[in-house]
Design an enzyme around this catalytic site. Structure first.
Site, PDB file in Angstrom:
ATOM      1  N   LYS A   1       0.845  -1.191   0.000  1.00  0.00           N
ATOM      2  CA  LYS A   1       0.000   0.000   0.000  1.00  0.00           C
ATOM      3  C   LYS A   1       0.881   1.242   0.000  1.00  0.00           C
ATOM      4  CE  LYS A   1       0.763   1.780   3.390  1.00  0.00           C
ATOM      5  NZ  LYS A   1       2.071   2.276   3.942  1.00  0.00           N
TER       6      LYS A   1
ATOM      7  N   TYR B   1      -4.270   4.183   6.520  1.00  0.00           N
ATOM      8  CA  TYR B   1      -4.820   3.238   7.502  1.00  0.00           C
ATOM      9  C   TYR B   1      -6.074   3.807   8.170  1.00  0.00           C
ATOM     10  CZ  TYR B   1      -0.639   0.314   7.204  1.00  0.00           C
ATOM     11  OH  TYR B   1       0.366  -0.509   6.753  1.00  0.00           O
TER      12      TYR B   1
HETATM   13  P1  NAD Z   1      12.525   1.386   2.181  1.00  0.00           P
HETATM   14  O1  NAD Z   1      12.987   2.729   1.814  1.00  0.00           O
HETATM   15  O2  NAD Z   1      13.053   0.785   3.441  1.00  0.00           O
HETATM   16  O3  NAD Z   1      12.831   0.361   0.992  1.00  0.00           O
HETATM   17  C1  NAD Z   1      12.596   0.684  -0.350  1.00  0.00           C
HETATM   18  C2  NAD Z   1      13.354  -0.268  -1.253  1.00  0.00           C
HETATM   19  O4  NAD Z   1      13.169   0.162  -2.599  1.00  0.00           O
HETATM   20  C3  NAD Z   1      14.859  -0.305  -0.991  1.00  0.00           C
HETATM   21  O5  NAD Z   1      15.308  -1.619  -1.088  1.00  0.00           O
HETATM   22  C4  NAD Z   1      15.428   0.543  -2.123  1.00  0.00           C
HETATM   23  O6  NAD Z   1      16.739   0.169  -2.470  1.00  0.00           O
HETATM   24  C5  NAD Z   1      14.446   0.236  -3.240  1.00  0.00           C
HETATM   25  N1  NAD Z   1      14.433   1.267  -4.269  1.00  0.00           N
HETATM   26  C6  NAD Z   1      14.487   1.044  -5.594  1.00  0.00           C
HETATM   27  N2  NAD Z   1      14.473   2.189  -6.278  1.00  0.00           N
HETATM   28  C7  NAD Z   1      14.419   3.173  -5.376  1.00  0.00           C
HETATM   29  C8  NAD Z   1      14.395   4.595  -5.476  1.00  0.00           C
HETATM   30  N3  NAD Z   1      14.384   5.221  -6.653  1.00  0.00           N
HETATM   31  N4  NAD Z   1      14.350   5.300  -4.333  1.00  0.00           N
HETATM   32  C9  NAD Z   1      14.307   4.695  -3.135  1.00  0.00           C
HETATM   33  N5  NAD Z   1      14.317   3.339  -2.973  1.00  0.00           N
HETATM   34  C10 NAD Z   1      14.387   2.602  -4.088  1.00  0.00           C
HETATM   35  O7  NAD Z   1      10.935   1.439   2.204  1.00  0.00           O
HETATM   36  P2  NAD Z   1       9.938   0.439   2.946  1.00  0.00           P
HETATM   37  O8  NAD Z   1       9.611   0.998   4.280  1.00  0.00           O
HETATM   38  O9  NAD Z   1      10.444  -0.951   2.861  1.00  0.00           O
HETATM   39  O10 NAD Z   1       8.614   0.651   2.049  1.00  0.00           O
HETATM   40  C11 NAD Z   1       8.432  -0.013   0.813  1.00  0.00           C
HETATM   41  C12 NAD Z   1       6.936  -0.098   0.502  1.00  0.00           C
HETATM   42  O11 NAD Z   1       6.295  -0.808   1.538  1.00  0.00           O
HETATM   43  C13 NAD Z   1       6.215   1.250   0.409  1.00  0.00           C
HETATM   44  O12 NAD Z   1       5.236   1.198  -0.591  1.00  0.00           O
HETATM   45  C14 NAD Z   1       5.549   1.392   1.766  1.00  0.00           C
HETATM   46  O13 NAD Z   1       4.351   2.167   1.708  1.00  0.00           O
HETATM   47  C15 NAD Z   1       5.240  -0.035   2.096  1.00  0.00           C
HETATM   48  N6  NAD Z   1       5.202  -0.280   3.547  1.00  0.00           N
HETATM   49  C16 NAD Z   1       4.160  -0.960   4.055  1.00  0.00           C
HETATM   50  C17 NAD Z   1       4.102  -1.242   5.404  1.00  0.00           C
HETATM   51  C18 NAD Z   1       2.987  -2.071   5.939  1.00  0.00           C
HETATM   52  O14 NAD Z   1       2.814  -2.119   7.157  1.00  0.00           O
HETATM   53  N7  NAD Z   1       2.220  -2.756   5.094  1.00  0.00           N
HETATM   54  C19 NAD Z   1       5.111  -0.786   6.250  1.00  0.00           C
HETATM   55  C20 NAD Z   1       6.187  -0.089   5.698  1.00  0.00           C
HETATM   56  C21 NAD Z   1       6.224   0.162   4.339  1.00  0.00           C
END
Ligand code: NAD
Length: 375
Positions: free
Chosen positions: A141, A226
């Site tokens: 999401k 949420y």
């Molecule tokens: P994060 O920044 O920790 O990870 C993002 C990943 O994408 C990294 O591995 C990064 O290397 C990669 N990536 C590739 N291209 C990129 C770019 N141009 N810029 C930045 N990163 C790039 O983020 P996250 O917290 O893991 O979030 C990822 C997704 O998961 C988002 O859509 C977020 O909304 C969702 N999320 C959901 C929950 C949940 O509870 N369901 C919790 C956290 C995040």
């Protein structure tokens, strides 16, 4: 107290069914189905994006908690990281891809599901490429950063005959499910007013969550979603209008188009109103329903661990919910795998993700124009 707890527990099965999202056409992977249609093997999941969520929640759930799926593929822009992960999780080198070689996943029978865990602005591209490679898609999401992208994602999965689910983990969390049951069964009478708030204080000003192109907005897209979800699943209807206002106290961190905090209210056709808050400036963590003869709430409402719920009748005698904790990510991935294996539609399809993106677009429009938007 005990009797009531037993009663609450015994109705959990009903809750899930009562909460089922609108039905989409089932599109099972024939190859994954046994002749009886019963689950007969663990489906393989490839993670796209090995960031914080993948590292701390999803991969550990796939390693030791899921029953119907396992980690079989990795997609990363960082070869060293991918190599270390492959070693740690026993993923064969042949199942490791980067963003350029990703489309070759179509030739890999070890991978049934692609789980897109990238910044929001990349969800559409990778969902569409995964569908075109013949894979089912679980997408984090918010589903995407525009309704147009949502439509393209739904169309791509439909054209490929594959299921698309949005990773709304709280649809698999018992305390949140209980709110839905109490509302649907009118245990305290009809729900009248909903309050839903979700927020946290964001740190690093240079992260993608504060970049409009990659995030699609600000706190609303990331965490306020949420509160929107809760208002919708407690009301059990789609809102007919929305009004909103935003505020920015830190213009260095929050550029135009990236909201810091948003207050929004929703009006539902049956007369329920919901007052919602979303913030990147402070912690907010509660969903509450006020009904004719009592109230019920979860708070904390959306933590990975430790969600707690309670309800009170007219005398304001508060009773705590008493549910065994579940791993939200294992539950959502297992449910998706089971849906694929048995040919049932997911309860969190792309159409559900699209509804939120459409409403969030209207929330931003209302804040920008200072007008109530009819949906
Ligand atoms: P994060 O920044 O920790 O990870 C993002 C990943 O994408 C990294 O591995 C990064 O290397 C990669 N990536 C590739 N291209 C990129 C770019 N141009 N810029 C930045 N990163 C790039 O983020 P996250 O917290 O893991 O979030 C990822 C997704 O998961 C988002 O859509 C977020 O909304 C969702 N999320 C959901 C929950 C949940 O509870 N369901 C919790 C956290 C995040």
């Amino acid at each position: 107290m005990h009797e009531r707890r037993g009663f609450l527990r015994s109705l959990m099965g009903l809750s899930a069914a009562a909460w089922a999202a609108p039905v989409v056409g089932a599109s099972a992977t024939a190859a994954a189905q046994g002749s009886t249609g019963a689950p007969n093997r663990k489906l393989g999941v490839a993670l796209v994006g090995l960031g914080s969520l993948s590292e701390h929640q999803i991969a550990p759930a796939l390693a030791s908690k899921t029953q119907h799926c396992k980690l079989t593929g990795l997609v990363s822009g960082h070869p060293d990281k991918a190599k270390a992960w492959a070693k740690q999780y026993g993923v064969p080198e042949a199942n490791v891809y980067d963003y350029q070689s990703f489309d070759r996943i179509k030739d890999n029978p070890d991978i049934d599901i692609v789980y897109v865990v990238l910044p929001n602005g990349m969800h559409a591209e990778y969902t569409i490429r995964a569908a075109q490679a013949g894979k089912h898609v679980l997408c984090e999401k918010p589903m995407a950063v525009s309704v147009r992208e949502c439509d393209q994602m739904i169309a791509a999965c439909k054209a490929a005959g594959r299921q698309l689910a949005i990773a709304y983990r709280l649809h698999f969390e018992p305390n949140n499910l209980e709110l839905v049951r109490l509302a649907r069964e009118k245990v305290f009478g009809a729900v009248k007013v909903i309050e839903a708030a979700a927020g946290f204080r964001i740190g690093d000003p240079n992260q993608w969550r504060l970049d409009k192109k990659l995030a699609g907005g600000g706190s609303l897209m990331d965490i306020g979603i949420y509160a929107l979800q809760a208002a919708r699943y407690i009301a059990g209807e789609e809102p007919v209008s929305v009004s909103a206002q935003t505020t920015t106290t830190d213009p260095v961190k929050f550029k135009p188009g990236v909201d810091e905090s948003v207050l929004f209210s929703l009006k539902f056709p049956g007369g329920i109103i919901a007052n919602c808050a979303s913030s990147y400036a402070t912690g907010l963590n509660r969903f509450r329903a006020g009904a004719e003869r009592g109230w019920f709430e979860v708070s904390p409402a959306l933590n990975y661990v430790g969600i707690k719920g309670r309800a009170a009748d007219q005398s304001n005698a508060i009773k705590d919910f008493d549910f065994a904790p579940v791993d939200h990510f294992a539950a959502e991935m297992d449910d998706f795998a089971s849906c694929i294996l048995s040919g049932k539609p997911t309860r969190v399809p792309g159409e559900e993700g699209r509804r939120d993106v459409r409403i969030m677009t209207a929330i931003y429009q209302s804040a920008a124009t200072n007008k109530t938007i009819t949906l």
